[in-house]
Design a protein around this motif. Structure first.
Motif, PDB file in Angstrom:
ATOM      1  N   ALA A  92      70.634  60.147   3.869  1.00  0.00           N
ATOM      2  CA  ALA A  92      70.937  59.201   2.796  1.00  0.00           C
ATOM      3  C   ALA A  92      70.493  57.784   3.146  1.00  0.00           C
ATOM      4  O   ALA A  92      69.919  57.079   2.298  1.00  0.00           O
ATOM      5  CB  ALA A  92      72.442  59.229   2.496  1.00  0.00           C
ATOM      6  N   SER A  93      70.756  57.347   4.381  1.00  0.00           N
ATOM      7  CA  SER A  93      70.370  55.986   4.753  1.00  0.00           C
ATOM      8  C   SER A  93      68.854  55.842   4.824  1.00  0.00           C
ATOM      9  O   SER A  93      68.309  54.815   4.401  1.00  0.00           O
ATOM     10  CB  SER A  93      71.006  55.602   6.099  1.00  0.00           C
ATOM     11  OG  SER A  93      70.563  56.455   7.137  1.00  0.00           O
ATOM     12  N   GLY A  99      63.390  53.483   0.140  1.00  0.00           N
ATOM     13  CA  GLY A  99      63.267  53.009  -1.239  1.00  0.00           C
ATOM     14  C   GLY A  99      63.165  51.498  -1.310  1.00  0.00           C
ATOM     15  O   GLY A  99      62.386  50.949  -2.097  1.00  0.00           O
ATOM     16  N   TRP A 100      63.956  50.811  -0.497  1.00  0.00           N
ATOM     17  CA  TRP A 100      63.904  49.353  -0.467  1.00  0.00           C
ATOM     18  C   TRP A 100      62.544  48.844   0.009  1.00  0.00           C
ATOM     19  O   TRP A 100      62.081  47.782  -0.422  1.00  0.00           O
ATOM     20  CB  TRP A 100      64.990  48.805   0.456  1.00  0.00           C
ATOM     21  CG  TRP A 100      66.385  48.973  -0.067  1.00  0.00           C
ATOM     22  CD1 TRP A 100      66.747  49.313  -1.351  1.00  0.00           C
ATOM     23  CD2 TRP A 100      67.598  48.817   0.659  1.00  0.00           C
ATOM     24  NE1 TRP A 100      68.115  49.383  -1.460  1.00  0.00           N
ATOM     25  CE2 TRP A 100      68.669  49.080  -0.245  1.00  0.00           C
ATOM     26  CE3 TRP A 100      67.902  48.492   1.980  1.00  0.00           C
ATOM     27  CZ2 TRP A 100      70.004  49.008   0.160  1.00  0.00           C
ATOM     28  CZ3 TRP A 100      69.232  48.423   2.366  1.00  0.00           C
ATOM     29  CH2 TRP A 100      70.270  48.673   1.472  1.00  0.00           C
ATOM     30  N   VAL A 111      53.129  53.615   6.177  1.00  0.00           N
ATOM     31  CA  VAL A 111      53.543  54.224   7.437  1.00  0.00           C
ATOM     32  C   VAL A 111      54.416  53.271   8.247  1.00  0.00           C
ATOM     33  O   VAL A 111      55.450  53.671   8.803  1.00  0.00           O
ATOM     34  CB  VAL A 111      52.320  54.651   8.275  1.00  0.00           C
ATOM     35  CG1 VAL A 111      52.747  55.143   9.651  1.00  0.00           C
ATOM     36  CG2 VAL A 111      51.530  55.730   7.556  1.00  0.00           C
ATOM     37  N   GLY A 112      54.026  52.012   8.314  1.00  0.00           N
ATOM     38  CA  GLY A 112      54.807  51.035   9.064  1.00  0.00           C
ATOM     39  C   GLY A 112      56.212  50.885   8.524  1.00  0.00           C
ATOM     40  O   GLY A 112      57.183  50.744   9.280  1.00  0.00           O
ATOM     41  N   ASN A 113      56.344  50.916   7.197  1.00  0.00           N
ATOM     42  CA  ASN A 113      57.663  50.787   6.583  1.00  0.00           C
ATOM     43  C   ASN A 113      58.492  52.057   6.756  1.00  0.00           C
ATOM     44  O   ASN A 113      59.724  51.999   6.809  1.00  0.00           O
ATOM     45  CB  ASN A 113      57.528  50.441   5.102  1.00  0.00           C
ATOM     46  CG  ASN A 113      57.085  49.000   4.884  1.00  0.00           C
ATOM     47  OD1 ASN A 113      57.229  48.161   5.784  1.00  0.00           O
ATOM     48  ND2 ASN A 113      56.548  48.705   3.716  1.00  0.00           N
ATOM     49  N   ILE A 114      57.826  53.213   6.835  1.00  0.00           N
ATOM     50  CA  ILE A 114      58.543  54.455   7.131  1.00  0.00           C
ATOM     51  C   ILE A 114      59.154  54.359   8.523  1.00  0.00           C
ATOM     52  O   ILE A 114      60.304  54.756   8.744  1.00  0.00           O
ATOM     53  CB  ILE A 114      57.597  55.672   7.043  1.00  0.00           C
ATOM     54  CG1 ILE A 114      57.219  55.934   5.581  1.00  0.00           C
ATOM     55  CG2 ILE A 114      58.250  56.920   7.639  1.00  0.00           C
ATOM     56  CD1 ILE A 114      56.198  57.038   5.403  1.00  0.00           C
ATOM     57  N   ALA A 120      66.076  51.851  11.093  1.00  0.00           N
ATOM     58  CA  ALA A 120      67.341  51.450  10.460  1.00  0.00           C
ATOM     59  C   ALA A 120      68.281  52.638  10.289  1.00  0.00           C
ATOM     60  O   ALA A 120      69.494  52.523  10.499  1.00  0.00           O
ATOM     61  CB  ALA A 120      67.053  50.798   9.109  1.00  0.00           C
ATOM     62  N   ALA A 121      67.727  53.797   9.913  1.00  0.00           N
ATOM     63  CA  ALA A 121      68.548  54.992   9.746  1.00  0.00           C
ATOM     64  C   ALA A 121      69.158  55.433  11.074  1.00  0.00           C
ATOM     65  O   ALA A 121      70.331  55.820  11.140  1.00  0.00           O
ATOM     66  CB  ALA A 121      67.722  56.127   9.146  1.00  0.00           C
ATOM     67  N   GLY A 122      68.365  55.360  12.150  1.00  0.00           N
ATOM     68  CA  GLY A 122      68.876  55.718  13.469  1.00  0.00           C
ATOM     69  C   GLY A 122      69.984  54.794  13.922  1.00  0.00           C
ATOM     70  O   GLY A 122      70.988  55.239  14.500  1.00  0.00           O
ATOM     71  N   THR A 123      69.845  53.499  13.654  1.00  0.00           N
ATOM     72  CA  THR A 123      70.888  52.537  14.002  1.00  0.00           C
ATOM     73  C   THR A 123      72.156  52.810  13.210  1.00  0.00           C
ATOM     74  O   THR A 123      73.268  52.768  13.761  1.00  0.00           O
ATOM     75  CB  THR A 123      70.399  51.104  13.729  1.00  0.00           C
ATOM     76  OG1 THR A 123      69.190  50.861  14.462  1.00  0.00           O
ATOM     77  CG2 THR A 123      71.450  50.090  14.126  1.00  0.00           C
ATOM     78  N   THR A 124      72.006  53.125  11.932  1.00  0.00           N
ATOM     79  CA  THR A 124      73.158  53.392  11.069  1.00  0.00           C
ATOM     80  C   THR A 124      73.945  54.605  11.551  1.00  0.00           C
ATOM     81  O   THR A 124      75.170  54.559  11.675  1.00  0.00           O
ATOM     82  CB  THR A 124      72.694  53.615   9.613  1.00  0.00           C
ATOM     83  OG1 THR A 124      71.984  52.466   9.156  1.00  0.00           O
ATOM     84  CG2 THR A 124      73.887  53.862   8.702  1.00  0.00           C
TER      85      THR A 124
END
Length: 318
Positions: A92-93, A99-100, A111-114, A120-124
């Protein structure tokens, strides 16, 4: 995974169901490798002159011989109890962050934004689930008691008892010991895995343009490759984190002081190789684990789609 051409994003219920089942299968299949990895990282073998550190097979055989084969599954309860929320938060994160960061005109994400979304998902997931789960898991795995001897009582009887004991004796903050290192490890893992999976999947589709969905064995191969990237990139972080979460400290010492003390002691007492202790079982656990997760996730998601429960899109991580 299927292509994302005309499909809607994965629903939250699909994240929970498919991700939870896939994560549980991975944990059950790969927990023995994780237990061996933790024991190797905590081991001080090889410090005496003329001796070598205990290897992967020797560590596993020692656990089985001293504590019975069931000891290889120590900490499994803590892992299973955190798998479903971990996978749900991960999927979900990542979708939210991706999407953002997507191009508003085309809806595509570079690719860079992926990679950034993966970080960010890993940190969350590290802050929300992984850190407290791993503190409990490592405490359970570090106990070297025989499960065959009922008179040999361990300090922590199970995951619930471990949580209760840790909070009572060390405070709630002890569950978040090593959170900075855990977040750094998970962030690099997810960034590498999301990016590698997306790019390898595109490559696989380019060679098979007539395929709508990749077969399960290809998902497993892609997961195996992408899953191996994280451990090699952040092994020192994982080893220091394991020792930090296993140990207890006097009140008043900062997280940085604890990390620095562990790293300094490892460097002086055991040498640079100590930072890569457990790398073999970690790779053997994470890479095949991701192959299992990808295959099971895709299969369960496909079943959900055929039941018209939640149409989904081409998504996933480590």
């Amino acid at each position: 995974m299927s292509r994302n051409g005309d499909k809607k994003p994965v629903g939250f219920a699909t994240h929970i169901t498919a991700g939870g089942i896939a994560g549980a299968m991975e944990a059950i299949c790969c927990q023995p490798l994780d237990t061996i990895k933790v024991r190797m990282q905590l081991s001080k073998s090889g410090m005496a002159p003329g001796t070598k550190p205990r290897g992967f097979l020797a560590t596993g055989l020692m656990i089985v011989r001293r504590e019975t084969p069931l000891a290889l599954y120590k900490g499994l309860g803590a892992v299973l109890s955190g798998i479903v929320p971990k996978m749900a938060i991960r999927f979900a994160s990542f979708e939210t962050y991706k999407g953002w960061l997507a191009d508003k005109s085309t809806g595509n994400t570079r690719v860079g934004n992926i990679f950034i979304a993966g970080l960010a998902a890993g940190t969350t997931e590290a802050v929300a689930v992984v850190c407290p789960m791993e503190v409990v898991k490592i405490r359970l795995q570090a106990q070297q008691h025989s499960l065959a001897d009922p008179l040999e009582t361990p300090r922590y009887r199970n995951a619930g008892h471990a949580v209760y004991t840790i909070i009572r004796e060390e405070g709630f903050s002890a569950l978040y010991r090593g959170v900075s290192l855990t977040a750094l490890r998970q962030a690099t893992n997810q960034g590498a895995n999301f990016t590698a999976y997306q790019e390898l999947k595109k490559l696989a589709h380019s060679y098979q343009p007539d395929l709508k969905d990749l077969p399960s064995y290809q998902h497993m191969i892609i997961g195996l490759i992408s899953g191996a990237m994280g451990p090699f990139s952040n092994a020192p972080i994982d080893t220091i984190k394991t020792r930090l979460q296993k140990a207890t400290y006097e009140p008043g010492t900062t997280a940085f002081q604890r990390i620095a003390a562990i790293a300094k002691d490892m460097w002086k007492q055991e040498g640079v190789r100590s930072f890569y202790k457990g790398i073999t079982p970690r790779v053997l656990r994470v890479a095949p684990g991701q192959a299992i997760v990808f295959a099971v996730y895709e299969k369960v998601r496909g079943i959900i789609e055929t039941m018209n429960v939640s149409p989904s899109q081409d998504r996933y991580s480590e």
